[in-house]
Design a protein around this motif. Structure first.
Motif, PDB file in Angstrom:
ATOM      1  N   LEU A 228      -4.493   4.318  -6.583  1.00 18.30           N
ATOM      2  CA  LEU A 228      -5.568   4.013  -5.646  1.00 18.30           C
ATOM      3  C   LEU A 228      -6.823   4.805  -5.978  1.00 18.30           C
ATOM      4  CD1 LEU A 228      -3.350   4.109  -2.448  1.00 18.30           C
ATOM      5  CD2 LEU A 228      -3.842   2.177  -3.929  1.00 18.30           C
ATOM      6  N   ALA A 229      -6.846   5.394  -7.186  1.00 18.66           N
ATOM      7  CA  ALA A 229      -7.940   6.299  -7.507  1.00 18.66           C
ATOM      8  C   ALA A 229      -9.049   5.647  -8.314  1.00 18.66           C
ATOM      9  CB  ALA A 229      -7.420   7.525  -8.239  1.00 18.66           C
TER      10      ALA A 229
ATOM     11  N   MET B 178      -9.558   8.110  -1.580  1.00 21.02           N
ATOM     12  CA  MET B 178     -10.514   7.091  -1.153  1.00 21.02           C
ATOM     13  C   MET B 178      -9.795   5.938  -0.460  1.00 21.02           C
ATOM     14  SD  MET B 178     -13.314   8.489  -1.755  1.00 21.02           S
ATOM     15  CE  MET B 178     -14.516   7.230  -1.359  1.00 21.02           C
ATOM     16  N   SER B 179      -8.454   6.005  -0.422  1.00 22.98           N
ATOM     17  CA  SER B 179      -7.683   4.979   0.284  1.00 22.98           C
ATOM     18  C   SER B 179      -6.919   5.560   1.471  1.00 22.98           C
ATOM     19  CB  SER B 179      -6.672   4.337  -0.660  1.00 22.98           C
ATOM     20  OG  SER B 179      -7.272   3.340  -1.412  1.00 22.98           O
ATOM     21  N   LEU B 180      -7.200   6.804   1.837  1.00 26.01           N
ATOM     22  CA  LEU B 180      -6.423   7.412   2.929  1.00 26.01           C
ATOM     23  C   LEU B 180      -7.271   7.561   4.180  1.00 26.01           C
ATOM     24  CD1 LEU B 180      -4.553  10.253   0.986  1.00 26.01           C
ATOM     25  CD2 LEU B 180      -3.625   8.084   1.775  1.00 26.01           C
ATOM     26  N   ASP B 181      -6.806   7.010   5.285  1.00 27.59           N
ATOM     27  CA  ASP B 181      -7.491   7.230   6.547  1.00 27.59           C
ATOM     28  C   ASP B 181      -6.848   8.428   7.252  1.00 27.59           C
ATOM     29  OD1 ASP B 181      -5.092   6.299   7.377  1.00 27.59           O
ATOM     30  OD2 ASP B 181      -5.845   4.516   8.387  1.00 27.59           O
TER      31      ASP B 181
ATOM     32  N   TYR C  51       0.838  -1.210   0.000  1.00 32.78           N
ATOM     33  CA  TYR C  51       0.000   0.000   0.000  1.00 32.78           C
ATOM     34  C   TYR C  51       0.870   1.257   0.000  1.00 32.78           C
ATOM     35  CZ  TYR C  51      -3.070   3.455   2.367  1.00 32.78           C
ATOM     36  OH  TYR C  51      -3.754   4.577   2.740  1.00 32.78           O
TER      37      TYR C  51
ATOM     38  N   PHE D 298      -6.000  -1.405   2.261  1.00 31.43           N
ATOM     39  CA  PHE D 298      -6.205  -0.432   1.190  1.00 31.43           C
ATOM     40  C   PHE D 298      -7.394   0.471   1.498  1.00 31.43           C
ATOM     41  CE2 PHE D 298      -3.406  -1.308  -2.503  1.00 31.43           C
ATOM     42  CZ  PHE D 298      -2.631  -2.282  -1.900  1.00 31.43           C
ATOM     43  N   GLY D 299      -8.312  -0.037   2.312  1.00 32.18           N
ATOM     44  CA  GLY D 299      -9.388   0.810   2.822  1.00 32.18           C
ATOM     45  C   GLY D 299     -10.345   1.337   1.780  1.00 32.18           C
TER      46      GLY D 299
ATOM     47  N   GLY E 108     -10.995   7.531   3.347  1.00 31.76           N
ATOM     48  CA  GLY E 108     -10.630   6.190   2.907  1.00 31.76           C
ATOM     49  C   GLY E 108     -11.311   5.055   3.629  1.00 31.76           C
ATOM     50  N   ASN E 109     -11.464   5.179   4.918  1.00 31.92           N
ATOM     51  CA  ASN E 109     -12.047   4.081   5.650  1.00 31.92           C
ATOM     52  C   ASN E 109     -13.543   4.374   5.753  1.00 31.92           C
ATOM     53  OD1 ASN E 109     -13.173   3.380   8.311  1.00 31.92           O
ATOM     54  ND2 ASN E 109     -11.225   2.336   8.605  1.00 31.92           N
ATOM     55  N   SER E 110     -14.390   3.396   5.467  1.00 30.73           N
ATOM     56  CA  SER E 110     -15.843   3.651   5.425  1.00 30.73           C
ATOM     57  C   SER E 110     -16.316   4.401   6.667  1.00 30.73           C
ATOM     58  CB  SER E 110     -16.626   2.345   5.355  1.00 30.73           C
ATOM     59  OG  SER E 110     -16.090   1.485   4.413  1.00 30.73           O
TER      60      SER E 110
ATOM     61  N   SER F 162      -6.359  14.618  -3.315  1.00 30.08           N
ATOM     62  CA  SER F 162      -5.625  13.657  -4.126  1.00 30.08           C
ATOM     63  C   SER F 162      -6.581  12.576  -4.592  1.00 30.08           C
ATOM     64  CB  SER F 162      -4.506  13.033  -3.302  1.00 30.08           C
ATOM     65  OG  SER F 162      -4.109  11.819  -3.894  1.00 30.08           O
ATOM     66  N   PRO F 163      -6.493  12.160  -5.875  1.00 33.96           N
ATOM     67  CA  PRO F 163      -7.388  11.090  -6.340  1.00 33.96           C
ATOM     68  C   PRO F 163      -7.223   9.806  -5.530  1.00 33.96           C
ATOM     69  CG  PRO F 163      -6.259  12.126  -8.186  1.00 33.96           C
ATOM     70  CD  PRO F 163      -5.642  12.680  -6.948  1.00 33.96           C
ATOM     71  N   ASN F 164      -6.099   9.660  -4.831  1.00 32.22           N
ATOM     72  CA  ASN F 164      -5.904   8.466  -4.002  1.00 32.22           C
ATOM     73  C   ASN F 164      -6.651   8.544  -2.671  1.00 32.22           C
ATOM     74  OD1 ASN F 164      -4.290   7.116  -5.768  1.00 32.22           O
ATOM     75  ND2 ASN F 164      -2.370   7.705  -4.819  1.00 32.22           N
TER      76      ASN F 164
END
Lengths: 349, 410
Positions: free
Chosen positions: A208-209, B236-239, A184, A293-294, B182-184, B232-234
């Protein structure tokens, strides 16, 4: 062997299987068939919450309060609901709505993609989709790469072998959560891979987008993680390949490929079947990379749903239902392999 | 004998940073306490252990698995733990199951001995169910240097925040904003902040029916969608840990982040922006509205089924939560006790709460609404479906979950 001594011999394994496998499984089934909660009633309550410096705030709301029995303990409701939990967990209702819903059909392709979009909008089915993709996406590569590594190490010189075996099984030694994290971190903004791609002049790339890249990364991780397992078993298997048929094949002028295809692989076939069975079971329970990855919006798994239901919905009964669905899924996937093994055994007898 | 030194060093490190305070606990027996694992709780656990003497054993278990262990032991016939540390979210279920022992009698008995302050008492109706000691809330983090350079004022509303993001993006900062999407669960938390500030609610208190299919709710969700354009487009994966790193690495210029993370911004070991981060209350969703944030407390509860003595347990807890602990460890966290002195790192939390941020709701409906929102609103943010549609999906998931828990009639 006498019946009595046979029974005595198998008794320890039967007892431990009953205790360690059958009982927990029965427990999960029992949980899944029931619903439980503490009875609540709505009461108007004023809750005081602390601030600081001597201040506090009052909040008045109608809130559910537990109904207490004469001993001051909550009144527990425990009722049999049959398959309700499983039907809820599998979201049969949502699927039914989609399938029976009226829609305009203009082209077959449009119809299928629309149906796919709606079905994967339902949590369980979207999780199932990626679980299956992961299982079928990793299995062939795990077998191929495992075999390749085994053949390579087998040919390496005696001196190098120890090191090569160790390096090859490293991914299996590292705990999945830790290795998922490591992977990750490779793909975050400004991390090694993203910076490398940028430095090579391909611009910024966000792994990850979106769904496709994130799924590819997770499947690639799954292959990297499981291939050593196939390798170590196949490497052991290679040591048992009989020399005689190999030498006979060489005298008959068989090429290296032909020897592999017609002598080595048939010999390894039972091992390949075992690896497939175990890996399919493992892959179907994919959990760690999903958690790390969440991004469950892009890639979710049935096992992750079990965890989410248990820890965020506090619903052990529904989580048990998800666990049963996982078991059912694994069994369905294994039917072809099991049937094949059974036939094999039957012909050998 | 290197090993010996390591053991010695570990033992020294485990010593409480307070000098041994006199423990006034009367009575004897064994007190077992379970809690999560972080600095403040470790400090409190060590302070509790000061009370150990002949006839009194104090044992504290700090574990990240605290939540499930607490739930299981409080549901058992007799709980091996005599007390547990909980927060807004984890007290919900314990209270809803009727497992907590009201503390009114003990508070009355020891109010003077331990100088128990009113704001430390968490009440459900007339029953005191927990003794709180610290608060936390999410608020606004921003780069002071960049805001100054581009002539920006600290945003008071999300409209101003979006305008600032636009300016910063035009100035070449590719992703000006960061938040834990990122985390639901964390994504839903960002949403609940906006929903409550926007005058919406999670459920109708009179019927337990979901209430997030309203114009306020759609508007709040659309704010999250607009913010995503500047992230950042990433993301959705960042907590929240990922957002913290983004701030520390100078990748983003502003963020919504937990207040207790503020000191890490000035830790030169992990941060490249030492001294450059400013802290402000969370912005409101509309002019003059409350900050879009909720506040959280941490505190101790005693179960009904404890196997020890509630009186002794209560004294041990109150010894550890005394004014002396706060005075000696002022900068560890945002203490609730009145002798706490706010620091530059906690002022924004205080201002957020004083500005009217509500406490995070403590009832089972809210937990269920939170988890069903988490699983569904990301479909809108990633552009898979409309805001209204994803909220409708969440409402459906909530209804199913609430029926299963007996909160909604079929």
């Amino acid at each position: 062997m006498k019946r009595k001594s046979f029974l005595l011999f198998v008794a320890p394994s039967v007892v431990s299987m009953l205790l360690l496998i059958a009982m927990p499984l029965a427990g999960v089934v029992y949980l899944a068939l029931h619903q439980s909660y503490v009875k609540t009633e709505l009461v108007e309550l004023t809750t005081e919450v602390p601030l600081f410096g001597g201040l506090k705030r009052q909040v008045t709301r109608t809130v559910p309060q537990p109904v207490l029995d004469e001993n001051g303990r909550g009144v527990k409701v425990w009722k049999f609901v049959g398959a309700d939990n499983i039907v809820q967990a599998a979201e049969v209702e949502g699927l039914d709505e989609i399938l029976s819903g009226a829609r305009e059909v203009t082209s077959l392709r449009g119809f299928i993609s629309e149906l796919h979009r709606e079905i994967t909008n339902v949590d369980f089915w979207s999780a199932l989709e990626f679980t299956l993709l992961y299982t079928f996406g990793t299995t062939p590569f795990v077998l191929l790469i495992g075999l390749g590594l085994a053949l390579g190490v087998d040919r390496a010189s005696e001196r190098l072998r120890g090191t090569m075996v160790f390096v090859s099984i490293l991914p299996m030694i590292v705990t999945p959560v830790v290795s998922s994290l490591a992977v990750y971190w490779l793909f975050l903004d400004g991390a090694v891979i993203a910076s490398l791609i940028e430095a090579l002049g391909f611009g910024r790339f966000y792994f990850l987008a979106d769904q496709l890249t994130i799924r590819t990364v997770i499947v690639a991780y799954g292959i990297w993680w499981a291939a050593p397992f196939a390798f170590i078993i196949l490497y052991a298997g290679l040591q048992t390949v009989p020399r005689d048929p190999l030498e006979a094949a060489m005298i008959d002028g068989a090429s290296a490929w032909q020897r592999l295809r017609y002598v080595v692989i048939p010999h390894l076939m039972p091992l390949l079947a075992v690896i497939t069975v175990i890996h399919v079971m493992d892959a179907y329970r994919v959990f760690e990379p999903i958690l790390v990855f969440g991004a469950s919006v892009f890639a979710n798994s049935v096992q992750y749903l079990t965890y989410y239901t248990l820890s965020y919905e506090d619903n052990a009964n529904k989580a048990a239902a998800y666990a049963i669905l996982t078991v059912i899924g694994v069994v369905i996937l294994l039917i072809p392999v099991l049937v094949h093994t059974y036939r094999d055994q039957a012909t050998r007898r | 004998m290197k090993f010996k030194y390591i053991v010695a060093a570990a033992a020294l490190a485990a010593l409480p940073s307070t000098a041994l305070a006199e423990c006034k606990v009367e009575g004897s027996g064994e007190v077992n306490v379970i809690s999560n694992f972080f600095e403040t709780l470790e400090l409190i656990a060590n302070t509790m252990k000061e009370c150990e003497r002949d006839g009194l054993v104090v044992d504290a278990k700090l574990t990240t698995e605290h939540r499930s262990e607490t739930e299981q032991s409080f549901a058992a016939g007799s709980s091996p733990f005599d007390a547990a540390a909980v927060a807004n979210s984890s007290i919900t279920l314990l209270q809803a199951r009727g497992q907590l022992r009201p503390l009114n009698d003990l508070v009355d008995k020891y109010r003077d001995t331990y100088d128990i302050e009113d704001q430390m008492l968490i009440r459900f109706g007339d029953d005191i169910m927990a003794i709180a000691f610290m608060v936390n809330a999410q608020h606004f983090y921003y780069r002071k240097d960049l805001f100054e350079e581009h002539g920006l004022a600290v945003p008071k509303t999300y409209d101003e925040l979006l305008a600032a993001a636009k300016t910063l993006k035009a100035a070449g900062i590719e992703h000006p904003y960061g938040a834990a999407f990122g985390n639901s669960w964390e994504l839903a938390n960002e949403y609940v902040n906006l929903l409550l500030a926007n005058g919406g609610q999670l459920f109708d208190p009179a019927t337990s029916e979901p209430a997030f299919e309203t114009p306020e709710a759609v508007e709040a969700l659309e704010i999250l969608g607009a913010l995503f354009e500047y992230m950042s487009p990433n993301s959705m994966s960042l907590d929240f840990g990922g957002v913290k790193r983004q701030l520390q690495q100078g990748d983003i210029a502003m963020a919504i982040q937990w207040g207790d993370q503020a000191p890490t911004m000035d830790n030169a070991d992990e941060s490249t922006v030492v001294g450059k981060i400013g802290y402000a209350p969370a912005p409101a969703t509309r002019e003059g509205g409350p900050p879009a944030s909720t506040f959280w407390w941490d505190g101790y509860v005693i179960p009904k089924n404890l196997d020890g003595d509630p009186d002794v347990t209560f004294q041990v807890i109150m010894h550890a939560l005394g004014a002396e602990t706060v005075a000696k460890n002022n900068d560890t966290t945002l203490w609730i006790r009145s002798n706490y002195q706010p620091t530059q790192y906690t002022a924004a939390i205080t201002e957020t709460v004083m500005g009217g941020a509500p406490p995070y709701p403590m009832n089972p409906q809210s937990s269920l609404a939170h988890s069903s929102l988490g699983e569904n609103i990301s479909d809108f943010i990633t552009g898979k479906e409309s805001a209204a549609q994803s909220l409708a999906d969440a409402a459906k998931a909530y209804r199913a979950a609430a029926r299963e828990q007996g909160l909604l009639a079929n």
